[in-house]
Write an enzyme that holds these catalytic residues in place. Structure first.
Site, PDB file in Angstrom:
ATOM      1  CG  ASP A 292     -29.572 110.099  20.008  1.00  0.00           C
ATOM      2  OD1 ASP A 292     -29.027 109.000  20.183  1.00  0.00           O
ATOM      3  OD2 ASP A 292     -29.041 111.174  20.305  1.00  0.00           O
ATOM      4  CB  SER A 293     -30.646 105.869  21.512  1.00  0.00           C
ATOM      5  OG  SER A 293     -30.479 104.565  22.034  1.00  0.00           O
ATOM      6  CB  ALA A 294     -31.085 106.103  26.336  1.00  0.00           C
TER       7      ALA A 294
ATOM      8  N   GLY B 227     -34.379 109.566  23.471  1.00  0.00           N
ATOM      9  CA  GLY B 227     -35.729 109.580  22.929  1.00  0.00           C
ATOM     10  C   GLY B 227     -36.726 108.972  23.898  1.00  0.00           C
TER      11      GLY B 227
END
Length: 256
Positions: free
Chosen positions: A170-172, A174
Site C-alpha cells: 500500500d502507498s509506497a 504499492g
C-alpha cells in the site's frame, strides 16, 4: 535528538531548525540530522489470538533488514500460497513491527490461508530512492534462495508452494510492488522456481502533473489530503531522490 535549537557556543554557528515533520514520528532538521520514533503516533492493540504463527528473519545482512513471516497455526492445506505485503508510509515512515501492519498480516494469513511475508526496507531521508525498491528486490531474492537452498528454513519451506506467489503493497509499498512487477516481467527466470502469479496495489504512491479529482476536491480531513500530498511532493526532491523535480522521475510517474 534533543536540545538542538541552541547556537554553538564555540563556533557561533546559527541554531538549526525543523524543516519538516511527518505524522509525529519523523522530524528533519536544517543541518541534515533527523529524529525518528520507533513507534507510530497512534495506539492500536495487536490482535494476536494464537491462530497465526509468526517470526522475524534477516533477509539482508548488509543493511540489517528483516522481514516478518506469518503462517496459519492449523493450515487448511499442506502447501500454502505466499502473499507479500509491503507496508506504506511515503517511503519515510512505517515498519513491519507497527501494530496496524501486524494486524493486517495476521488477518491475511488467517483468512487467505497463506504464508505472509512482510519485509522492511530502508527509509528516507537517510536512504534516498531507489534504496527502498532495491530492498524489495532483495526480499524476493531471499525467497528465491530459500526455494533453492540445500538447507532452507523449514519453518517456511515445509508449508509453502513457491509456484504461487502474490505481491501486494500500500502507498509506497504499492509503488515498490509495481517496480517488482516490472522487473519480474522484464527478467524472465530471475526468480528461478519462485513464480509470481499476481499483484495487488493498494492506493499505490504515484503522481502526475495534473491533479486527480480526489486530489483537487477530496475532503480536507482525509488522512492523505491535498495539503499533505503537496508537502510531500515539495520536500521529495531533497530527501527522497537526488533530482531537481519529481514529476519527471519514473519512480513517481503514473503507471499509465
Amino acid at each position: 535528538m534533543s536540545g538542538g535549537n541552541t547556537a554553538s557556543a564555540t563556533t557561533g554557528a546559527p541554531p538549526f531548525y525543523e524543516v519538516e515533520e511527518c505524522r509525529g514520528v519523523l522530524r528533519v532538521y536544517s543541518d541534515g540530522s533527523i529524529w525518528r520514533s520507533e513507534n507510530p503516533s497512534f495506539h492500536v492493540a495487536v490482535r494476536d489470538d494464537g491462530s497465526v504463527l509468526w517470526k522475524d528473519v534477516v533477509f539482508d545482512q548488509a543493511h540489517s533488514l528483516q522481514l516478518r513471516l506469518y503462517k496459519p497455526a492449523n493450515p487448511s492445506s499442506p502447501k500454502l500460497p505466499i502473499f507479500y505485503y509491503i507496508h506504506g508510509g511515503g517511503f519515510c515512515i512505517g515498519s513491519r513491527t507497527w501494530p496496524n501492519c501486524q494486524n493486517y498480516c495476521l488477518g491475511l494469513a488467517s483468512q487467505l490461508q497463506a504464508v505472509v511475508v512482510a519485509p522492511d526496507y530502508r527509509l528516507a531521508p537517510e536512504n534516498r530512492l531507489p534504496a527502498a525498491i532495491e530492498d524489495g528486490y532483495s526480499s524476493l531474492e531471499w525467497l528465491r534462495a530459500q526455494a533453492t537452498a540445500e538447507e532452507p528454513d523449514t519453518w517456511l519451506t515445509d508449508v509453502v508452494d513457491f509456484s504461487r506467489v502474490f505481491i501486494s503493497g500500500d502507498s509506497a509499498g504499492g509503488n515498490i510492488a509495481h517496480h517488482l512487477a516490472v522487473r519480474v516481467g522484464a527478467e524472465l527466470g530471475w526468480l528461478g522456481p519462485v513464480q509470481v502469479r499476481g499483484y495487488v496495489y493498494l492506493a499505490p504512491f504515484f503522481g502526475g502533473t495534473v491533479r486527480t479529482e480526489f486530489e483537487a476536491n477530496g475532503p480536507k480531513d482525509a488522512f492523505l489530503n491535498l495539503e499533505f500530498i503537496d508537502r510531500g511532493v515539495a520536500v521529495a526532491p531533497w530527501w527522497l531522490i537526488p533530482e531537481p523535480c519529481v514529476s519527471g522521475v519514473p519512480i513517481f510517474g503514473s503507471i499509465g
